[in-house]
Design a protein around this motif. Structure first.
Motif, mmCIF file in Angstrom:
data_model
loop_
_atom_site.group_PDB
_atom_site.id
_atom_site.type_symbol
_atom_site.label_atom_id
_atom_site.label_comp_id
_atom_site.label_asym_id
_atom_site.label_seq_id
_atom_site.Cartn_x
_atom_site.Cartn_y
_atom_site.Cartn_z
ATOM 1 N N ARG A 67 0.847 -1.201 0.000
ATOM 2 C CA ARG A 67 0.000 0.000 0.000
ATOM 3 C C ARG A 67 0.877 1.244 0.000
ATOM 4 O O ARG A 67 1.866 1.324 0.711
ATOM 5 N N GLN A 68 0.498 2.201 -0.843
ATOM 6 C CA GLN A 68 1.240 3.455 -0.943
ATOM 7 C C GLN A 68 0.452 4.554 -0.235
ATOM 8 O O GLN A 68 -0.730 4.774 -0.521
ATOM 9 N N PHE A 69 1.112 5.232 0.689
ATOM 10 C CA PHE A 69 0.492 6.341 1.410
ATOM 11 C C PHE A 69 1.068 7.659 0.885
ATOM 12 O O PHE A 69 2.142 7.685 0.276
ATOM 13 N N SER A 70 0.358 8.720 1.145
ATOM 14 C CA SER A 70 0.798 10.026 0.646
ATOM 15 C C SER A 70 0.730 11.067 1.752
ATOM 16 O O SER A 70 0.016 10.912 2.740
ATOM 17 N N GLY A 71 1.486 12.126 1.557
ATOM 18 C CA GLY A 71 1.505 13.257 2.477
ATOM 19 C C GLY A 71 2.150 14.435 1.791
ATOM 20 O O GLY A 71 2.364 14.420 0.568
ATOM 21 N N GLU A 72 2.466 15.463 2.556
ATOM 22 C CA GLU A 72 3.161 16.609 1.983
ATOM 23 C C GLU A 72 4.079 17.229 3.036
ATOM 24 O O GLU A 72 3.847 17.100 4.239
ATOM 25 N N VAL A 73 5.114 17.878 2.542
ATOM 26 C CA VAL A 73 6.091 18.498 3.428
ATOM 27 C C VAL A 73 5.443 19.685 4.129
ATOM 28 O O VAL A 73 4.898 20.582 3.466
ATOM 29 N N ARG A 74 5.482 19.681 5.450
ATOM 30 C CA ARG A 74 4.899 20.787 6.212
ATOM 31 C C ARG A 74 5.964 21.749 6.722
ATOM 32 O O ARG A 74 5.728 22.957 6.821
ATOM 33 N N GLN A 75 7.153 21.233 7.027
ATOM 34 C CA GLN A 75 8.167 22.104 7.625
ATOM 35 C C GLN A 75 9.549 21.493 7.433
ATOM 36 O O GLN A 75 9.728 20.286 7.531
ATOM 37 N N VAL A 76 10.524 22.363 7.117
ATOM 38 C CA VAL A 76 11.936 21.982 7.094
ATOM 39 C C VAL A 76 12.589 22.699 8.265
ATOM 40 O O VAL A 76 12.726 23.926 8.262
ATOM 41 N N ARG A 77 12.985 21.938 9.270
ATOM 42 C CA ARG A 77 13.490 22.541 10.500
ATOM 43 C C ARG A 77 14.988 22.821 10.393
ATOM 44 O O ARG A 77 15.714 22.138 9.669
ATOM 45 N N LEU A 78 15.428 23.805 11.143
ATOM 46 C CA LEU A 78 16.807 24.269 11.060
ATOM 47 C C LEU A 78 17.726 23.575 12.055
ATOM 48 O O LEU A 78 18.942 23.806 12.027
ATOM 49 N N ALA A 79 17.190 22.750 12.917
ATOM 50 C CA ALA A 79 17.998 22.098 13.953
ATOM 51 C C ALA A 79 18.734 20.915 13.349
ATOM 52 O O ALA A 79 18.211 19.798 13.276
ATOM 53 N N ALA A 80 19.968 21.151 12.896
ATOM 54 C CA ALA A 80 20.760 20.099 12.262
ATOM 55 C C ALA A 80 21.264 19.104 13.295
ATOM 56 O O ALA A 80 21.491 19.437 14.455
ATOM 57 N N THR A 81 21.458 17.863 12.840
ATOM 58 C CA THR A 81 21.991 16.792 13.683
ATOM 59 C C THR A 81 23.219 16.201 13.006
ATOM 60 O O THR A 81 23.181 15.905 11.810
ATOM 61 N N ALA A 82 24.287 16.041 13.763
ATOM 62 C CA ALA A 82 25.521 15.461 13.232
ATOM 63 C C ALA A 82 25.680 14.048 13.784
ATOM 64 O O ALA A 82 25.758 13.854 14.996
ATOM 65 N N THR A 83 25.734 13.064 12.887
ATOM 66 C CA THR A 83 25.926 11.671 13.267
ATOM 67 C C THR A 83 27.020 11.083 12.391
ATOM 68 O O THR A 83 26.851 10.987 11.169
ATOM 69 N N SER A 84 28.145 10.722 13.017
ATOM 70 C CA SER A 84 29.294 10.169 12.280
ATOM 71 C C SER A 84 29.710 11.105 11.139
ATOM 72 O O SER A 84 29.920 10.676 10.005
ATOM 73 N N ASN A 85 29.793 12.399 11.457
ATOM 74 C CA ASN A 85 30.210 13.429 10.509
ATOM 75 C C ASN A 85 29.232 13.613 9.350
ATOM 76 O O ASN A 85 29.585 14.208 8.329
ATOM 77 N N VAL A 86 28.028 13.103 9.469
ATOM 78 C CA VAL A 86 26.983 13.295 8.460
ATOM 79 C C VAL A 86 25.940 14.243 9.041
ATOM 80 O O VAL A 86 25.393 13.999 10.113
#
Length: 410
Positions: free
Chosen positions: A257-276
């Motif tokens: 089954r394929q579900f759908s949605g839409e982007v509501r917000q791009v948050r500015l709080a970046a996360t660094a994990t293993s230099n990514v």
């Protein structure tokens, strides 16, 4: 004269030599000609090309409320369980109110005593004022010394001050009564919102200790018909994402089954994990049938660009060049565009970032179209790419483009 037995042997030798010669001729001529013409081709077809960014995230309710206790005490009863629907103000648990009721009774008794002190102070004021009036009249008739009148005036003012103090004590006791009554009310734990109980971490007989970090007793999701996905998107892709972009996703519980949605917000709080570096992207999801549950892992694709009904070819066709082609006909000679298929943006990491970057085209490339048994170079303009297929202009639908060449057998 040769013997009759040797003639058949010589005949066999001649026949074997002719067979070996024919086999060698086929090996060096026919086989090479067959290998040279063994091209792998694909058809120029018309279809859709979508540029997507893939990411994974966790489904959760849009609003989730953690419910604790504002007072400490022993749990008498639990009135709500997992998956129960509750309404705002509904009682979901009760603590033992006995110690709080005792404090309330004591506070009410203190309030009654304070009010009696006010009445006593007011009576003292009445007496002091009457005494002052009498002595003031006597002073005017010069029957007593003025000092006695001054003492009566001071006594009257002190009595009035005691009334003000007693009234203040009454208000203080009233506040204590209100605080004690609130504690009694807080022994009933109520739902702050309408929703569904996701977590119940409380049992009858358990002692609850209210402190600066009150334990979570209940977790209530306000509305499971409105959910969201918290995606982690790589920094190389986040620049292409904006609010309102369509999103399709699947969950393991419903693989078909394929579900759908839409982007509501791009948050500015970046996360660094293993230099990514990744950024959280919130996707709004409609869950009218309540099939999606909090905590499910969603594999999502954010559609950042797309073309419908365009001519497209496999990316392998844009990478192929015949071994004997001149240098100018090779794909890299025209100046491969930044982010075009088969290229890598400087500093970009391979994987999803490269696939998303492939969506940016617009450069001249060369396709090798098979005409008869000979590939011919055809210049084309490339458009968007989804990492597998690329939009092209300059060829016709149905033409066969070369995507590779079979290796001659060893």
């Amino acid at each position: 004269m040769p013997s009759p037995t040797r003639r058949p042997f010589r005949l066999y030798l001649v026949i074997a030599a002719v067979a070996l010669a024919l086999l060698a001729a086929w090996w060096f001529t026919g086989r090479d000609g067959e290998a040279a013409g063994a091209y792998r081709t694909a058809t120029v077809e018309r279809g859709d090309v979508r540029v997507v960014i893939s990411a994974t995230g966790t489904l959760r309710a849009t609003t989730t409320v953690d419910v604790g206790s504002q007072v400490s005490g022993q749990v008498l009863e639990v009135l709500a369980d997992y998956n129960d629907r509750v309404t705002q103000g509904q009682a979901i648990a009760r603590l033992d109110p006995a110690p709080f009721q005792t404090r309330l009774d004591q506070a009410e008794a203190d309030l009654a005593s304070a009010r009696a002190s006010v009445n006593e102070a007011r009576a003292s004021v009445t007496n002091a004022e009457a005494d002052y009036r009498r002595k003031r009249d006597l002073v005017e008739r010069q029957l007593i010394a003025r000092s006695e009148a001054d003492l009566a005036l001071a006594a009257r003012d002190q009595a009035r001050a005691r009334v003000v103090s007693a009234e203040a004590a009454v208000r203080q006791r009233q506040a204590a009564v209100g605080n004690a009554r609130l504690d009694v009310d807080y022994t009933v734990i109520r739902s702050p919102v309408d929703g569904v109980v996701l977590l119940r971490d409380i049992e009858p007989g358990q002692t609850v200790a209210a402190s600066f970090q009150t334990p979570v007793l209940f977790q209530i999701a306000e509305d499971l018909a409105q959910m969201q996905i918290d995606l982690s998107v790589d920094e190389a892709d986040v620049g292409q994402i904006r609010e309102g972009l369509p999103v399709s996703f699947t969950v393991d519980a419903y693989p078909d089954r394929q579900f759908s949605g839409e982007v509501r917000q791009v948050r500015l709080a970046a996360t660094a994990t293993s230099n990514v570096i990744t950024y959280p992207v919130v996707v709004q999801v409609q869950n009218a049938d309540l099939s999606l549950l909090p905590g499910m892992t969603a594999s999502a694709e954010i559609v950042v660009d797309g073309r419908e009904g365009v001519l497209r070819v496999p990316n392998a066709a844009l990478r192929y060049t015949p071994p004997d082609a001149p240098r100018s006909g090779r794909p890299g000679a025209e100046g491969r565009p930044r982010g075009a298929p088969g290229s890598m943006t400087p500093g970009a990491r391979p994987g999803n970032a490269g696939a998303a970057a492939a969506g940016r085209g617009g450069a001249s490339r060369t396709l090798w179209v098979l005409e008869g048994k000979t590939p011919q170079a055809v210049p084309v303009q490339v458009g968007v790419s989804d990492g597998t297929m690329t939009e092209v202009t300059g060829v016709q639908e149905g033409q066969q483009v070369v995507v590779g060449q079979e290796r001659p057998a060893e």
